[in-house]
Design an enzyme around this catalytic site. Structure first.
Site, mmCIF file in Angstrom:
data_model
loop_
_atom_site.group_PDB
_atom_site.id
_atom_site.type_symbol
_atom_site.label_atom_id
_atom_site.label_comp_id
_atom_site.label_asym_id
_atom_site.label_seq_id
_atom_site.Cartn_x
_atom_site.Cartn_y
_atom_site.Cartn_z
ATOM 1 N N LYS A 258 8.690 -1.111 9.758
ATOM 2 C CA LYS A 258 8.545 -2.574 9.685
ATOM 3 C C LYS A 258 9.914 -3.254 9.797
ATOM 4 C CE LYS A 258 6.573 -2.444 5.588
ATOM 5 N NZ LYS A 258 6.591 -0.980 5.323
ATOM 6 N N ARG B 177 0.481 -7.393 0.723
ATOM 7 C CA ARG B 177 0.283 -5.986 0.401
ATOM 8 C C ARG B 177 -0.980 -5.790 -0.423
ATOM 9 N NH1 ARG B 177 5.457 -2.362 0.055
ATOM 10 N NH2 ARG B 177 6.465 -4.043 1.126
ATOM 11 N N ARG C 227 18.682 3.634 -0.478
ATOM 12 C CA ARG C 227 17.893 2.755 -1.346
ATOM 13 C C ARG C 227 17.470 3.490 -2.618
ATOM 14 N NH1 ARG C 227 13.345 -0.524 1.893
ATOM 15 N NH2 ARG C 227 11.990 0.307 0.271
ATOM 16 N N ARG D 130 4.744 4.954 -3.552
ATOM 17 C CA ARG D 130 4.621 3.825 -2.613
ATOM 18 C C ARG D 130 3.541 4.114 -1.575
ATOM 19 N NH1 ARG D 130 10.661 3.990 -1.197
ATOM 20 N NH2 ARG D 130 10.193 2.734 0.638
#
Ligand code: AP5
Ligand code: MG
Length: 218
Positions: free
Chosen positions: A13, A88, A156, A167
């Site tokens: 994305k 989401r 990250r 996730r």
């Protein structure tokens, strides 16, 4: 132009956002980037969400919707924007409709879990700009530094295996409902919903997106 990018963590994305926003001159609104900015500032929201992001859980709809609302009210969003990582949940999708925003395109990247894990384990980011690299698949010109600012790249916090698994699990829990929601919206509105094979090269995916956006203008 109003565009939504859907896709699992690591599906590309952020990578594709950079090209779309440049080509169509619209801002990228990445809720992940906005949330990480709040964490970096260590403000009230940042303190509340720090553990949530690190564990790979979803931040509450209430917080995320408020942050998105604040962002889209800014001048640069008046002619359109790209939403990366929002909505989401079905509540977030309904919030966009509630605000009266007419989305033109919903693009969903399809990438299998094994590839996602490979991509995320090699990801490096430039925090300030949100630019993303991969040590093998999409390396910076000079190892370890951002192409534009020459600042150091980092990993990250939520890219550790346990968080990534969480996730992915959260994504799978919500995506069917979101799919159904946008299939229905496609029938009622001018919105176009496309699923894109996200396993090929970034350039190849970029070309597919270009064709979709060009051939499906209203
Ligand atoms: P967010 O930052 O949105 O993370 P995510 O959805 O998990 O997605 P990623 O950013 O990890 O992946 P991406 O699809 O952008 O892939 P990328 O282009 O970087 O959200 C983080 C957290 O914030 C969430 O877990 C949640 O806690 C919270 N949050 C955010 N939004 C929320 C919301 N709306 N509601 C509630 N909570 C929310 O690519 C990955 C890697 O692969 C890179 O290294 C890249 O170089 C490489 N790559 C990309 N494309 C290709 C390709 N085609 N071939 C080879 N390599 C590629
Ligand atoms: Mg991203």
């Amino acid at each position: 132009m109003y565009i939504i990018l859907l896709g699992a963590p690591g599906s590309g994305k952020g990578t594709q956002s950079k090209f779309i926003t440049k080509k169509y001159k619209i801002p990228q609104i990445s809720t992940g980037d906005i949330l990480r900015e709040n964490i970096k500032k260590n403000n009230n929201i940042g303190k509340k969400i720090f553990n949530i992001l690190n564990n790979g859980d979803l931040v509450s709809d209430d917080i995320v919707c408020r942050l998105v609302y604040k962002r889209i009210k800014q001048d640069d969003c008046s002619k359109g924007f790209l939403l990366d990582g929002f909505p989401r949940t079905i509540q977030q999708a309904k919030y966009i409709s509630y605000l009266g925003i007419k989305i033109n395109f919903v693009l969903e990247f399809i990438v299998p879990d094994e590839l996602i894990l490979k991509r995320i384990s090699g990801r490096r980011i430039h925090i300030k700009s949100g630019r993303t690299y991969h040590v093998y698949f999409n390396p910076p010109k000079k190892q370890g530094v951002d192409d534009i600012t020459q600042e150091k790249l980092t990993i990250r916090e939520d890219d550790k295996l346990e968080s990534v698994k969480k996730r992915l699990k959260n994504y799978k829990k919500e995506i069917n409902q979101l799919n159904q929601y946008y299939l229905k919206e496609q029938k009622n509105q001018n919105l176009k919903f496309f699923k894109i094979d996200g396993t090929t090269t970034p350039k190849n995916i970029q070309n597919k997106i270009k064709i979709i956006l060009k051939n499906n203008k209203n």
